[in-house]
Design an enzyme around this catalytic site. Structure first.
Site, short mmCIF file in Angstrom:
data_model
loop_
_atom_site.label_atom_id
_atom_site.label_comp_id
_atom_site.label_asym_id
_atom_site.label_seq_id
_atom_site.Cartn_x
_atom_site.Cartn_y
_atom_site.Cartn_z
N ARG A 49 -2.71 1.20 2.38
CA ARG A 49 -1.69 0.10 3.10
C ARG A 49 -2.11 -0.91 4.02
NH1 ARG A 49 -0.78 0.65 8.20
NH2 ARG A 49 0.14 -1.49 7.95
N GLY A 50 -1.70 -1.96 4.05
CA GLY A 50 -2.00 -3.60 5.52
C GLY A 50 -3.23 -3.42 4.04
N ALA A 51 -2.58 -5.40 4.09
CA ALA A 51 -3.02 -6.29 3.72
C ALA A 51 -4.48 -5.86 3.05
CB ALA A 51 -2.91 -7.73 4.07
N ASP A 232 -0.11 -11.24 5.30
CA ASP A 232 -0.48 -10.66 4.16
C ASP A 232 -1.49 -12.15 3.21
OD1 ASP A 232 1.41 -9.16 5.67
OD2 ASP A 232 0.58 -7.81 3.89
N ASN A 242 4.09 -12.78 6.57
CA ASN A 242 3.28 -11.01 7.14
C ASN A 242 4.83 -9.97 6.95
OD1 ASN A 242 1.89 -9.50 9.22
ND2 ASN A 242 3.06 -9.60 10.90
N LYS A 243 4.27 -8.81 7.24
CA LYS A 243 6.11 -8.17 7.38
C LYS A 243 7.41 -8.66 7.42
CE LYS A 243 6.06 -5.23 6.21
NZ LYS A 243 5.76 -4.38 4.63
O1 MRU Z 1 3.91 -3.54 3.85
P1 MRU Z 1 2.01 -3.29 4.51
O2 MRU Z 1 2.55 -2.46 5.23
O3 MRU Z 1 1.26 -2.90 3.47
O4 MRU Z 1 1.97 -4.53 4.84
C1 MRU Z 1 0.99 -4.99 5.50
C2 MRU Z 1 1.29 -5.09 7.07
O5 MRU Z 1 0.88 -4.30 7.57
C3 MRU Z 1 1.13 -6.52 7.31
O6 MRU Z 1 2.42 -6.97 7.50
C4 MRU Z 1 -0.17 -6.92 8.39
O7 MRU Z 1 0.20 -8.10 9.74
C5 MRU Z 1 -0.95 -7.53 8.03
S1 MRU Z 1 -2.27 -6.10 7.65
C6 MRU Z 1 -2.94 -5.86 8.84
#
Ligand code: MRU
Length: 342
Positions: A49-51, A232, A242-243
């Site tokens: 996960r993580g963009a 994201d 973002n989250k």
């Molecule tokens: O749903 P996820 O865990 O894939 O969410 C992504 C994130 O961790 C964030 O929103 C983050 O800030 C962007 S990725 C560095």
């Protein structure tokens, strides 16, 4: 630059090895991924996960597709569609898949498999270098002697490099600017409590975990000098997905005069999307709100509102830090300049 963990290892021609992020911090389980189906499952379940890391996973996914399904345009396009549709909000995933597909289709079939893996390996190296550059720019925005607040997970587990917001935090700690990092637990999946707290521990950074619901009072108390998160997808006007919960942090920070900044690579900026209204928001299962890791606390069958992301309006953001420099408000012109390399 310090990288707390390597969450994705590329092992062509068969596939890749992923650290299962749903099992952290209790168990370090490594998954061998050698089919597109297995990778799609891992993405949807947030094992990876993580963009920015999703972009890398997508690039690898095309290599796996070429190795297991064949290199014809039809096969590659079908696999690209499948990978792209796993998660809609993070722009990096679709963009990396589309770029890999276009590159593969531009060369004769016998060259496609090797090209896709070569691109994936280069992508990973580029990711690491970009995180390092971003951290150097971002650390300058951390006031000396400050504590910072962050949300979700933006470290090595989210990028494969040193991270975005967490990379900045780590660099600021190494430079002696930072005194402490406050990390929200990040409901509903607890990426902050499980992943960010784990990475901060490995980096030796003093950390305090808080429930998401305590963030407003923490900011109001004057304890943190900066709120910093990742993103994201960033629209052309600076509106940033973002989250879930990020918008609330930005609004409260603005109310109390604490700068709220975003750290994200240029690959997260989507100039084709004019504003936040155009960002697709992923909604996830009600079961994630009603329990976690096999334990349920809500009554069976209860409905839940569970968006994975929210959009912070650009006017609440003090700066967007990238590997190419810092975009100040107003973001329309500054993001355009950043993306055109000026
Ligand atoms: O749903 P996820 O865990 O894939 O969410 C992504 C994130 O961790 C964030 O929103 C983050 O800030 C962007 S990725 C560095």
């Amino acid at each position: 630059m310090r990288i707390s963990v390597e969450p994705l290892r590329i092992e062509p021609p068969r596939g890749l090895v992923l650290l299962d992020q749903t099992r952290l911090p209790q168990d370090e389980v490594w998954l061998e991924i050698s089919s597109v189906e297995a990778l799609c499952e891992a993405i949807q379940m947030l094992r990876v996960r993580g963009a920015p890391l999703l972009g890398l996973a997508g690039a690898c996914g095309l290599g796996i597709a070429a190795a297991t399904r064949g290199v014809s345009a039809e096969h590659l396009m079908q696999s690209a569609r499948q990978l792209r549709e796993t998660r809609p909000t993070a722009v990096d995933l679709g963009a990396a898949v589309d770029a890999g597909l276009a590159a593969a289709l531009s060369v004769p079939e016998p060259e496609r498999l090797e090209l896709l893996w070569k691109r994936a390996i280069e992508f990973k190296a580029q990711r690491i270098a970009e995180d390092e550059a971003l951290a150097a720019f971002g650390a300058e925005l951390v006031p000396t002697g400050a504590a910072v607040l962050t949300h979700c997970n933006t470290g090595a587990l989210a990028t494969g490099g040193s991270g975005t917001a967490l990379g900045v935090i780590s660099r600021a700690w190494d430079e002696g600017r930072l005194v402490r990092c406050y990390a929200t637990e990040t409901r509903p999946l607890l990426q902050g409590a499980r992943l960010t707290a784990w990475e901060l521990g490995r980096l030796g950074i003093p950390a305090t975990l808080l429930p998401d619901t305590a963030a407003a009072s923490l900011i109001a108390s004057g304890t943190v000098g900066l709120v910093i998160t990742g993103a994201d997808r960033i629209a052309a006007n600076g509106d940033s997905a973002n989250k879930i919960g990020t918008y609330g942090l930005a609004a409260v920070a603005s109310r109390h005069g604490v700068p709220f900044i975003i750290a994200a690579p240029r690959s997260t900026i989507d100039l084709t999307c004019p504003n936040g209204a155009g960002i697709p928001i992923e909604f996830r299962s009600a079961s994630e709100v009603g329990g976690f890791g096999g334990q349920r606390w809500a009554p069976d069958g209860v409905d839940a509102y569970n968006p994975a992301f929210d959009v912070t309006p650009g006017e609440l953001i003090a700066a967007i830090v990238t590997e190419s420099g810092i975009a100040p408000p107003p973001f329309g012109p500054s993001l355009r300049a950043l993306m055109s390399g000026q």
